[in-house]
Design an enzyme around this catalytic site. Structure first.
Site, PDB file in Angstrom:
ATOM      1  N   HIS A 221      43.805  35.194  42.145  1.00 33.31           N
ATOM      2  CA  HIS A 221      43.618  35.447  43.583  1.00 33.31           C
ATOM      3  C   HIS A 221      43.760  36.928  43.921  1.00 33.31           C
ATOM      4  CE1 HIS A 221      48.105  35.266  43.897  1.00 33.31           C
ATOM      5  NE2 HIS A 221      47.901  36.096  44.901  1.00 33.31           N
TER       6      HIS A 221
ATOM      7  N   ASP B 177      45.338  29.783  38.487  1.00 29.98           N
ATOM      8  CA  ASP B 177      45.355  31.103  39.140  1.00 29.98           C
ATOM      9  C   ASP B 177      45.768  32.187  38.139  1.00 29.98           C
ATOM     10  OD1 ASP B 177      45.367  33.145  40.947  1.00 29.98           O
ATOM     11  OD2 ASP B 177      47.102  32.444  42.092  1.00 29.98           O
TER      12      ASP B 177
ATOM     13  N   SER C 250      52.404  39.137  43.769  1.00 22.86           N
ATOM     14  CA  SER C 250      51.383  38.304  43.142  1.00 22.86           C
ATOM     15  C   SER C 250      50.882  38.925  41.848  1.00 22.86           C
ATOM     16  CB  SER C 250      50.203  38.109  44.093  1.00 22.86           C
ATOM     17  OG  SER C 250      50.563  37.313  45.182  1.00 22.86           O
TER      18      SER C 250
END
Length: 1019
Positions: A825, A876, A971
Site C-alpha cells: 500500500h 500487503d 507502514s
C-alpha cells in the site's frame, strides 16, 4: 765620425729543464680545462636529474575494511581520533616501504584525509628520487599481502582498493613544510599551510577546518556585498544595498554572526526589497550542522529571532536587475531564558513570528502575510488585529499547492503553570477543502495530547478559540494545520496567554459551511460486462471530469482459450490519489496486472486468462478527464511464441537450446538460463536437503561419491547461502538420474551425469545462512523498556526510511545488499516512476540525512505482490530494488527472512521500529522510535478487528490496553522477532484502526507466507 749600433739576432737553445717545466705547465692547463668541463657537465646532469624527479611525491589511497570504525571526528585533522589513526597508518606505511625494494628511495609518508565508506584513506608518499606509480602500487600491495607491518594485525586493507591517484609531484629538493605545494582532489582546496586540503564548501562556513584557521580568514571571506564576514559583539549590521550582479555567474554573500554563549540573536530589516530570484537564507548555527530557519525574498520579513548564539546569513544573487534596493539588516543579542510564558506566547505577528518557531519535522512552513491570500475562494482578506490590509497574520502556504501536508508552529519550552492559564487565539478556516486545525501539548517525556481540534470549512471570517493550560512539567504548545491541495488555507492571528482558566467565550461557536453535494453520482453502476465487438469504454463523464469517491468496475471477456489486450487511447487521472487497477480475471483474488495513475500515456496490459477486470477508484479531492480504452482478444496476445521441445524459453521470451541450459554461461539476455540450476530437495528447512542439479531440462540428484568440504561450500554459495555446515551420505531407494561432482584444477565444479551412485549413496547437505539479523553498533545492555522510545543509533541496522518526493512516507527492511521489503500500500499508485523514491539506509534522525552513517539509494524497480488486494488489505507486501548495492557497515545490515514454516507463537514479545507519528494524526518522530509488542493469535485478532477479514497472510501484535502500536508513517516497516540471537522479519507494517487504541492491535503482513516469493528476487 759617428757610428750606428745594431742588435744581434743570433739564436739561443733551451735547456732540458726548461723544456720539462714547459711541458708540465701545458699538462696542468689541459687538466684544469678538463675539470672545468666535467664540473659543468656534472652540474647540468644534476639539474637534469632533479628535473627528472630526484625528489618525488605520490598520492595514494586504500580502504580499511575492519579494525577501525568511521566517526565524524576523523574529518577534523586537529582531533585526537584523526591524529591517533594517522600516526598508526603512517607507521604501517613506513614499515612496509622500509622493508621493500624501495627502502633506499623511500623517505616518509603523510596521511591527508579520511573519508566514509568503511574508511577510505588518502595519503602522500615521499621518495628521494623518481619512482613510477606502478612500482609504488606494486610494492605497497606486496607489503600488505606479506603483512610487513605489525599494524596489519589490527587493520585489514582491501587490496583491490589500493591505487595511486592522479597527483604525481616531483621537486628538486626534499619536501619540507616551507616549500611543498599540495594539489587537492576535485571539489577541495588547499589551506594556506599548503599541506592540508579541505572541501571547498567548508571555507567561510563559520567552523575552523584548516589547522591554521585560514579557511575562516576574515579578509579572505569578506563579502562583495559589504566587505564584511564575521560579525561579533552584542549588536551590529550587514547589508547588500543596490546589488547589481557583478559577473555572469551567481554571487553568494555569506555572513557569520556570533554572540556570547547562551544568548540568542534578533535580526531586523530596515529595508528589504530584492528580486524574486535573489534569496536571503537565515540559518541557525554554522558549518555542516546549521539549520535553515527562514528563506526571504522580495518583501520585508519584519523581525526574525534565532535561538542560538550563532547565525549564518547567506544571500544568493541570481539576477542582474539593478533597480532593487536590496536590504539593510541589524542584529542584537538577547537572552531568551529571561522570557516568561506570556512573553513567549503573545504574538499578533506585526513583529515577525515573535518567539514562535517553525516545526522542522512537518511538511511545509507558515507564511507571514499582509492583505489577502492568493486564492479568492480560501483564506482571509485581512488580518484580525487591525481588520484591514495593513496588518499581518500567518497562513498555511498559499497558492494552488501540490499535496496534502501538515504545517506546524511550535512555542519555546514553557515553564510548568503554577496556576491555570488561558491560551486564546483567532483562526480562519475558509475553503471548500479545508481539513483540520489542532493544538497539541507535548513534553520531554514524549507525551503528547490534543487539546483543541476543528475540522472543515467555517466560512470567510475569523473565529475565536481558547484552551485552558494546567501543566505540571515543562511543555511546548504546537499549532498543527492539516492542509489539502487546493482551497484549504488555514490562518492564525492574535495568540495570547492570560492568567486564570478560560471563561465562557463571548464569541459564538462557529458553524460549518454545508458541503455542496457532489456534481456526479459516485456509483458508476455496473459492474459492466463487455464482449466483442463492444470493446470501447470510458470513465464516467469522459472527457469531462469523472466523479469523486467513485468505484467503477468493467469486466472484459474473451472466448475460452483466448486472452485480452487492453489499450488506453487517452488517460488522465489525478496522480496517486485516483487509480485504474487491472486484474487478471474476475475473482476477488485474481492476480494484479497493473496500477496506473497520473497523466498518460500508459502501456498496454495483457491478461493470461479470458477475463480481465478494470477498476477506477477515485478520492474526494480533485478530478481530471479520465480515460478512454478499448480491448482486443486473440491467442497468446503479448505472450512469446512457445519454444521448440529441445529449447528453453527465457523469461524475456527468447529461445535457447536445452544443451545450453545451466552450462555456466549466459545465453539468455536476462540470464534466466543460469538462474535456477541447483536446489535442495526433501529438506526440513530452506538450507538443507538432498542436492539436485538441472542438466539440460532434467533434475539430477547429487551422489556422495568424491564429496568434499570445498564442494559443500561451492554448492551452498550457488544456492545463495553461507558456507557449508555439514554433509553426510544417505542411502535412499529413490531412482535416478544422478550426478557426480568433482572440483576442476581451476576450482569450478565438474558435473558428470550418471545412472547410479557408488554404493547407492546420495549426499544430504546443510548450509549455514548468510550473516543476517545481527546488531553490530548498538547492543542492548539492559532489557528494553516496553513502550515507544528513542532507539540507539545502529540499534536496527536493517530499518530503512523511504522518501517519496523528498518526504518520509514509509519504512522498509533491508534483506540483501540491493533489495528491500516494504508494504504494497506504500507504493500502490507510486510504482510507475521508481526513481521518485529514495531509500535512506543507516538512518537514525530525519533531521540528519547527511550523517556519515547514512547511505542514500534511488529505487529503480518496484514489484507489488501480484496477490495484493487493496480493498481487503491482503498480501500487503512489495519488493523495492536499490539502484546500486550497498556495503554492509555497523549501521547497515540485512535482517533474516523466516523459514516458510517458521512460527512466531502468540504471546511472544517482538519489536517494531519507525519514524511514524507518535500519536494518531499527530507529528512524526525525528529520531527512530522502537517498542516491544506481544503477538496475538489470528482468532483473537479477528475478534478485536471485526470489520476486517484477518487472513493467514496477516499477523497481529499489540497490547489489549493499547498505548503502544505502529502508526502513520510506520507502514512498510518491520515487525521483528529474535531467535537464537538473530532477528527475523516476522511482519511488514500494514494497517490498524487509528493507533494504539485498547483492543485494537496492529496488523502486519506475515512474511513467512512470502519467503519463497521474496527469495526469488534475491538469488
Amino acid at each position: 765620425m759617428g757610428s750606428k749600433r745594431g742588435i744581434s739576432s743570433r739564436h739561443h737553445s733551451l735547456s732540458s729543464y726548461e723544456i720539462m717545466f714547459a711541458a708540465l705547465f701545458a699538462i696542468l692547463v689541459v687538466l684544469c680545462a678538463g675539470l672545468i668541463a666535467v664540473s659543468c657537465l656534472t652540474i647540468k646532469e644534476s639539474q637534469r636529474g632533479a628535473a627528472l624527479g630526484q625528489s618525488h611525491e605520490a598520492r595514494a589511497t586504500f580502504k580499511i575494511t575492519s579494525g577501525v570504525t568511521y566517526n565524524p571526528n576523523l574529518q577534523d585533522k586537529l582531533s585526537v581520533d584523526f591524529k591517533v589513526l594517522a600516526f598508526d597508518l603512517q607507521q604501517m606505511i613506513d614499515e612496509i616501504f622500509l622493508s621493500s625494494n624501495l627502502k633506499n628511495e623511500y623517505k616518509n609518508s603523510r596521511v591527508l584525509q579520511f573519508e566514509n565508506g568503511s574508511i577510505i584513506v588518502v595519503f602522500d608518499l615521499f621518495f628521494a628520487q623518481w619512482v613510477s606509480d606502478e612500482n609504488v602500487k606494486e610494492e605497497l600491495i606486496q607489503g600488505l599481502e606479506a603483512n610487513k607491518s605489525s599494524q596489519l594485525v589490527t587493520f585489514h586493507i582491501d587490496l583491490n582498493s589500493v591505487d595511486i591517484l592522479d597527483k604525481l609531484t616531483t621537486t628538486s629538493h626534499l619536501a619540507t613544510p616551507g616549500n611543498v605545494s599540495i594539489e587537492c582532489l576535485p571539489g577541495s582546496s588547499p589551506c594556506t599551510d599548503a599541506l592540508t586540503c579541505i572541501k571547498a564548501d567548508l571555507f567561510c562556513d563559520g567552523e575552523v577546518n584548516c589547522p591554521d584557521g585560514s579557511d575562516e580568514d576574515n579578509k579572505m571571506c569578506a563579502t562583495v556585498c559589504d566587505g564584511r564576514f564575521l560579525l561579533t559583539g552584542s549588536s551590529g549590521s550587514f547589508q547588500a544595498t543596490h546589488y547589481p550582479k557583478p559577473s555572469e555567474t551567481s554571487v553568494v554573500c555569506q555572513w557569520i554572526i556570533r554572540v556570547n554563549q547562551g544568548l540568542s540573536i534578533k535580526l531586523s530589516f530596515d529595508d528589504f526589497n530584492t528580486y524574486y530570484t535573489d534569496i536571503l537564507d537565515i540559518y541557525e548555527g554554522v558549518g555542516s550542522s546549521k539549520i535553515l530557519r527562514a528563506s526571504i525574498w522580495e518583501t520585508n520579513p519584519g523581525t526574525i529571532r534565532i535561538f542560538s548564539n550563532q547565525v549564518t546569513a547567506t544571500f544568493l544573487i541570481e539576477s542582474d536587475e539593478s533597480d532593487y534596493v536590496g536590504f539593510n539588516a541589524t542584529y542584537t543579542a538577547f537572552n531568551s531564558s529571561e522570557l516568561n510564558n506570556y512573553e513567549k506566547i503573545n504574538c499578533n505577528f506585526e513583529d515577525g513570528f515573535c518567539f514562535w518557531v517553525q516545526d522542522l519535522n512537518d511538511d511545509n512552513e507558515w507564511e507571514r502575510i499582509q492583505g489577502s491570500t492568493f486564492s479568492p475562494f480560501t483564506g482571509p482578506n485581512f488580518d484580525h488585529t487591525f481588520g484591514n490590509a495593513s496588518g499581518f497574520y500567518i497562513s498555511t502556504p498559499t497558492g494552488p499547492g501540490g499535496r496534502q501536508e501538515r504545517v506546524g508552529l511550535l512555542s519555546l519550552p514553557l515553564d510548568p503553570t503554577l496556576e491555570p492559564a488561558c491560551l486564546s487565539f483567532w483562526y480562519h478556516m475558509y475553503g471548500e477543502n479545508v481539513h483540520k486545525l489542532s493544538i497539541n501539548i507535548s513534553n520531554d517525556q514524549n507525551m503528547e495530547k490534543t487539546v483543541f481540534q476543528k475540522e472543515g470549512n467555517y466560512g470567510d471570517n475569523w473565529n475565536y478559540g481558547q484552551v485552558t493550560l494546567n501543566e505540571t512539567v515543562k511543555f511546548k504548545v504546537a499549532f498543527n494545520a492539516f492542509k489539502n491541495k487546493i482551497l484549504s488555507d488555514i490562518a492564525l492571528d492574535d495568540i495570547s496567554l492570560t492568567y486564570g482558566i478560560c471563561n465562557g467565550s463571548l464569541y459564538p461557536e462557529p458553524t460549518l459551511v454545508p458541503t455542496p453535494p457532489p456534481e456526479l453520482p459516485t456509483d458508476c453502476g455496473g459492474p459492466f460486462e463487455l464482449w466483442e465487438p463492444n470493446t470501447t469504454f470510458s470513465s464516467t463523464n469522459f472527457p469531462n471530469s469523472y466523479p469523486n469517491l467513485a468505484f467503477c468496475v468493467w469486466i472484459l471477456n474473451a472466448q475460452k482459450g483466448k486472452n485480452i489486450q487492453l489499450h488506453f487511447q487517452e488517460f488522465d487521472l489525478e496522480n496517486i490519489n485516483d487509480v485504474v487497477e487491472i486484474r487478471d480475471g474476475e475473482e476477488a483474488d485474481s492476480l494484479l496486472l497493473a496500477v496506473y495513475t497520473g497523466p498518460g500515456p500508459v502501456k498496454d496490459v495483457f491478461s493470461t486468462t479470458n477475463r480481465m477486470t478494470v477498476l477506477l477508484i477515485t478520492n474526494d479531492v480533485l478530478a481530471r478527464g479520465g480515460f478512454k480504452a478499448n480491448f482486443t482478444t486473440g491467442y497468446h496476445l503479448g505472450i512469446p511464441e512457445p519454444c521448440k521441445a529441445d529449447h528453453f524459453q527465457c523469461k524475456n521470451g527468447e529461445c535457447v537450446p536445452l544443451v545450453n541450459l545451466c552450462d555456466g554461461h549466459l545465453h539468455c539476455e536476462d540470464g534466466s538460463d543460469e538462474a535456477d540450476c541447483v536446489r535442495f530437495f526433501n529438506g526440513t528447512t530452506n538450507n538443507n536437503g538432498l542436492v539436485r542439479f538441472r542438466i539440460q531440462s532434467i533434475w539430477h540428484t547429487a551422489c556422495a561419491e568424491n564429496w568434499t568440504t570445498q564442494i559443500s561450500n561451492d554448492v551452498c554459495q550457488l544456492l545463495g547461502l553461507g558456507s557449508g555446515n555439514s554433509s553426510k551420505p544417505i542411502f535412499p531407494t529413490d531412482g535416478g538420474p544422478f550426478v557426480k561432482l568433482n572440483t576442476a584444477p581451476d576450482g569450478h565444479l565438474i558435473l558428470t551425469p550418471s545412472q547410479q551412485c557408488l554404493q547407492d549413496s546420495l549426499i544430504r547437505l546443510q548450509c549455514n545462512h548468510k550473516s543476517c539479523g545481527k546488531k553490530l553498533a548498538a547492543q542492548d545492555i539492559t532489557p528494553k523498556i516496553v513502550g515507544g522510545s528513542n532507539a540507539k543509533e545502529g540499534a536496527w541496522p536493517w530499518v530503512v526510511g523511504l522518501y517519496y518526493g523528498g518526504r518520509l512516507l514509509c519504512g522498509a527492511s533491508l534483506v540483501s545488499s540491493d533489495w528491500l521489503v516494504s508494504a504494497a500500500h506504500c507504493v500502490y499508485g507510486r510504482n510507475l516512476e521508481p526513481s521518485k523514491w529514495t531509500a535512506i539506509l543507516g538512518l537514525h534522525m530525519k533531521s540528519n540525512l547527511t550523517s556519515p552513517q547514512t547511505v542514500p539509494r534511488l529505487i529503480d524497480e518496484i514489484v507489488i505482490n501480484p496477490h495484493y488486494n487493496r480493498r481487503r488489505k491482503d498480501n500487503d507486501i512489495a519488493m523495492m530494488h536499490l539502484e546500486f548495492k550497498v556495503n554492509y557497515t555497523d549501521y547497515i545490515q540485512p535482517i533474516c527472512l523466516p523459514e516458510e514454516n517458521q512460527v512466531f507463537p502468540p504471546g511472544r514479545n517482538c519489536s517494531i521500529a519507525g519514524w511514524g507519528t507518535v500519536v494518531y494524526q499527530g507529528t512524526t518522530a525525528n529520531i527512530l522510535q522502537e517498542a516491544d509488542v506481544p503477538l496475538l493469535s489470528n482468532e483473537r485478532c479477528q475478534q478485536q478487528m471485526p470489520e476486517y477479514n484477518i487472513t493467514e497472510n496477516m499477523i497481529c501484535a499489540g497490547y489489549e490496553e493499547g498505548g503502544i502500536d505502529s502508526c502513520q508513517g510506520d507502514s512498510g516497516g518491520p515487525l521483528m522477532c529474535q531467535e537464537n540471537n538473530r532477528w527475523f522479519l516476522a511482519g511488514v507494517t500494514s494497517f490498524g484502526y487509528k493507533c494504539a487504541l485498547p483492543n485494537r492491535p496492529g496488523v502486519y503482513a506475515r512474511v513467512s507466507r512470502f519467503t519463497e516469493w521474496i527469495q526469488s528476487f534475491l538469488h
